[in-house]
Design a protein around this motif. Structure first.
Motif, PDB file in Angstrom:
ATOM      1  N   ASP A  46       0.783  -1.442  -0.011  1.00 50.00           N
ATOM      2  CA  ASP A  46      -0.123   0.165  -0.160  1.00 50.00           C
ATOM      3  C   ASP A  46       0.866   1.345   0.011  1.00 50.00           C
ATOM      4  N   GLY A  47       2.363   1.094  -0.149  1.00 54.12           N
ATOM      5  CA  GLY A  47       3.188   2.469  -0.241  1.00 54.12           C
ATOM      6  C   GLY A  47       3.866   2.780   1.113  1.00 54.12           C
ATOM      7  N   SER A  48       3.188   2.210   2.340  1.00 52.53           N
ATOM      8  CA  SER A  48       3.476   2.619   3.643  1.00 52.53           C
ATOM      9  C   SER A  48       5.196   1.409   3.902  1.00 52.53           C
ATOM     10  N   TRP A  49       5.699   1.874   5.004  1.00 51.02           N
ATOM     11  CA  TRP A  49       6.878   1.229   5.402  1.00 51.02           C
ATOM     12  C   TRP A  49       6.701   0.853   6.917  1.00 51.02           C
ATOM     13  N   ASN A  50       7.227  -0.388   7.223  1.00 54.78           N
ATOM     14  CA  ASN A  50       7.322  -0.831   8.712  1.00 54.78           C
ATOM     15  C   ASN A  50       8.608  -1.013   9.087  1.00 54.78           C
ATOM     16  N   LEU A  51       8.932  -0.611  10.170  1.00 53.66           N
ATOM     17  CA  LEU A  51      10.293  -0.832  10.978  1.00 53.66           C
ATOM     18  C   LEU A  51      10.196  -2.146  11.217  1.00 53.66           C
ATOM     19  N   ASN A  52      11.057  -3.116  10.584  1.00 57.25           N
ATOM     20  CA  ASN A  52      11.078  -4.352  10.974  1.00 57.25           C
ATOM     21  C   ASN A  52      12.099  -4.814  12.047  1.00 57.25           C
ATOM     22  N   GLU A  53      13.229  -4.135  11.774  1.00 54.66           N
ATOM     23  CA  GLU A  53      14.221  -4.248  12.824  1.00 54.66           C
ATOM     24  C   GLU A  53      14.916  -3.029  13.270  1.00 54.66           C
ATOM     25  N   ASN A  54      15.179  -2.686  14.607  1.00 54.62           N
ATOM     26  CA  ASN A  54      15.761  -1.636  14.998  1.00 54.62           C
ATOM     27  C   ASN A  54      17.008  -2.052  16.117  1.00 54.62           C
ATOM     28  N   PRO A  55      18.275  -2.534  15.465  1.00 61.48           N
ATOM     29  CA  PRO A  55      19.182  -3.084  16.430  1.00 61.48           C
ATOM     30  C   PRO A  55      19.857  -1.774  17.205  1.00 61.48           C
ATOM     31  N   GLU A  56      19.788  -0.306  16.419  1.00 66.04           N
ATOM     32  CA  GLU A  56      20.582   0.823  17.140  1.00 66.04           C
ATOM     33  C   GLU A  56      19.358   1.524  17.989  1.00 66.04           C
ATOM     34  N   ASN A  57      18.162   1.248  17.870  1.00 69.44           N
ATOM     35  CA  ASN A  57      17.175   1.953  18.853  1.00 69.44           C
ATOM     36  C   ASN A  57      16.906   3.177  18.264  1.00 69.44           C
ATOM     37  N   ILE A  58      16.865   3.476  16.856  1.00 61.65           N
ATOM     38  CA  ILE A  58      16.665   4.730  16.455  1.00 61.65           C
ATOM     39  C   ILE A  58      15.399   5.340  16.735  1.00 61.65           C
ATOM     40  N   ASN A  59      15.271   6.517  17.006  1.00 67.98           N
ATOM     41  CA  ASN A  59      14.009   7.245  17.624  1.00 67.98           C
ATOM     42  C   ASN A  59      13.102   7.554  16.459  1.00 67.98           C
ATOM     43  N   GLU A  60      11.887   7.771  16.719  1.00 64.19           N
ATOM     44  CA  GLU A  60      10.830   8.042  15.999  1.00 64.19           C
ATOM     45  C   GLU A  60      10.928   9.304  14.664  1.00 64.19           C
ATOM     46  N   ASP A  61      11.805  10.343  15.277  1.00 62.70           N
ATOM     47  CA  ASP A  61      12.148  11.364  14.160  1.00 62.70           C
ATOM     48  C   ASP A  61      13.071  10.807  13.067  1.00 62.70           C
ATOM     49  N   LEU A  62      13.975  10.096  13.588  1.00 64.05           N
ATOM     50  CA  LEU A  62      14.984   9.426  12.546  1.00 64.05           C
ATOM     51  C   LEU A  62      14.220   8.324  11.353  1.00 64.05           C
ATOM     52  N   GLU A  63      13.515   7.670  12.237  1.00 67.55           N
ATOM     53  CA  GLU A  63      12.690   6.652  11.412  1.00 67.55           C
ATOM     54  C   GLU A  63      11.747   7.491  10.197  1.00 67.55           C
ATOM     55  N   HIS A  64      11.253   8.539  10.771  1.00 63.82           N
ATOM     56  CA  HIS A  64      10.305   9.066   9.740  1.00 63.82           C
ATOM     57  C   HIS A  64      11.195   9.836   8.705  1.00 63.82           C
ATOM     58  N   ARG A  65      12.353  10.267   9.038  1.00 63.65           N
ATOM     59  CA  ARG A  65      13.392  10.974   7.878  1.00 63.65           C
ATOM     60  C   ARG A  65      14.036   9.869   7.168  1.00 63.65           C
ATOM     61  N   LEU A  66      14.145   8.800   7.503  1.00 63.97           N
ATOM     62  CA  LEU A  66      14.607   7.590   6.818  1.00 63.97           C
ATOM     63  C   LEU A  66      13.530   7.240   5.772  1.00 63.97           C
ATOM     64  N   ILE A  67      12.247   7.174   6.198  1.00 63.62           N
ATOM     65  CA  ILE A  67      11.373   6.479   5.306  1.00 63.62           C
ATOM     66  C   ILE A  67      11.171   7.772   4.427  1.00 63.62           C
ATOM     67  N   ASN A  68      11.098   8.827   4.773  1.00 66.15           N
ATOM     68  CA  ASN A  68      11.114   9.813   3.375  1.00 66.15           C
ATOM     69  C   ASN A  68      11.881   9.681   2.357  1.00 66.15           C
ATOM     70  N   GLN A  69      13.114   9.217   2.743  1.00 65.36           N
ATOM     71  CA  GLN A  69      14.536   9.008   1.763  1.00 65.36           C
ATOM     72  C   GLN A  69      14.097   7.543   0.990  1.00 65.36           C
ATOM     73  N   LEU A  70      13.457   6.450   1.807  1.00 62.45           N
ATOM     74  CA  LEU A  70      13.404   5.450   1.161  1.00 62.45           C
ATOM     75  C   LEU A  70      12.162   5.368   0.106  1.00 62.45           C
ATOM     76  N   ASN A  71      11.145   6.353   0.220  1.00 65.40           N
ATOM     77  CA  ASN A  71      10.130   6.466  -0.714  1.00 65.40           C
ATOM     78  C   ASN A  71      10.888   6.753  -2.009  1.00 65.40           C
ATOM     79  N   GLY A  72      11.933   7.265  -2.102  1.00 65.19           N
ATOM     80  CA  GLY A  72      12.477   7.539  -3.417  1.00 65.19           C
ATOM     81  C   GLY A  72      13.334   6.372  -4.178  1.00 65.19           C
ATOM     82  N   LEU A  73      13.317   5.279  -3.358  1.00 57.75           N
ATOM     83  CA  LEU A  73      14.036   4.302  -3.561  1.00 57.75           C
ATOM     84  C   LEU A  73      13.295   3.160  -4.182  1.00 57.75           C
ATOM     85  N   ARG A  74      11.964   3.334  -3.964  1.00 54.39           N
ATOM     86  CA  ARG A  74      10.884   2.341  -3.969  1.00 54.39           C
ATOM     87  C   ARG A  74      10.891   2.140  -5.779  1.00 54.39           C
ATOM     88  N   TYR A  75      10.491   1.164  -6.176  1.00 56.22           N
ATOM     89  CA  TYR A  75      10.007   0.864  -7.668  1.00 56.22           C
ATOM     90  C   TYR A  75       8.533   0.845  -8.007  1.00 56.22           C
TER      91      TYR A  75
END
Length: 75
Positions: A46-75
């Protein structure tokens, strides 16, 4: 394996380099910071992302920032 270099703008305005690795055809995107695995995201149909593994305990802000960049990598 596909490897992408991305830059994340942090809250303080600085840029941080990350690397994203994805096996062609896989919905899993592994994120690394200086060769350290920080998170794995799963792409949903559906175009959304799920945090599957978080070994470095990234915070919610960084999670959202990463997701914004990942949207550009998706085919």
């Amino acid at each position: 394996m596909e490897i992408f270099d991305i830059q994340i703008m942090l809250k303080d305005g600085s840029l941080a380099p990350y690397q994203v690795q994805n096996e062609r055809g896989s919905d899993l995107y592994k994120v690394f910071e200086q060769e350290k695995h920080v998170a794995t995201f799963a792409a949903s149909r559906d175009g959304s992302w799920n945090l599957n593994e978080n070994p470095e305990n990234i915070n919610e802000d960084l999670e959202h920032r990463l997701i914004n960049q990942l949207n550009g990598l998706r085919y």
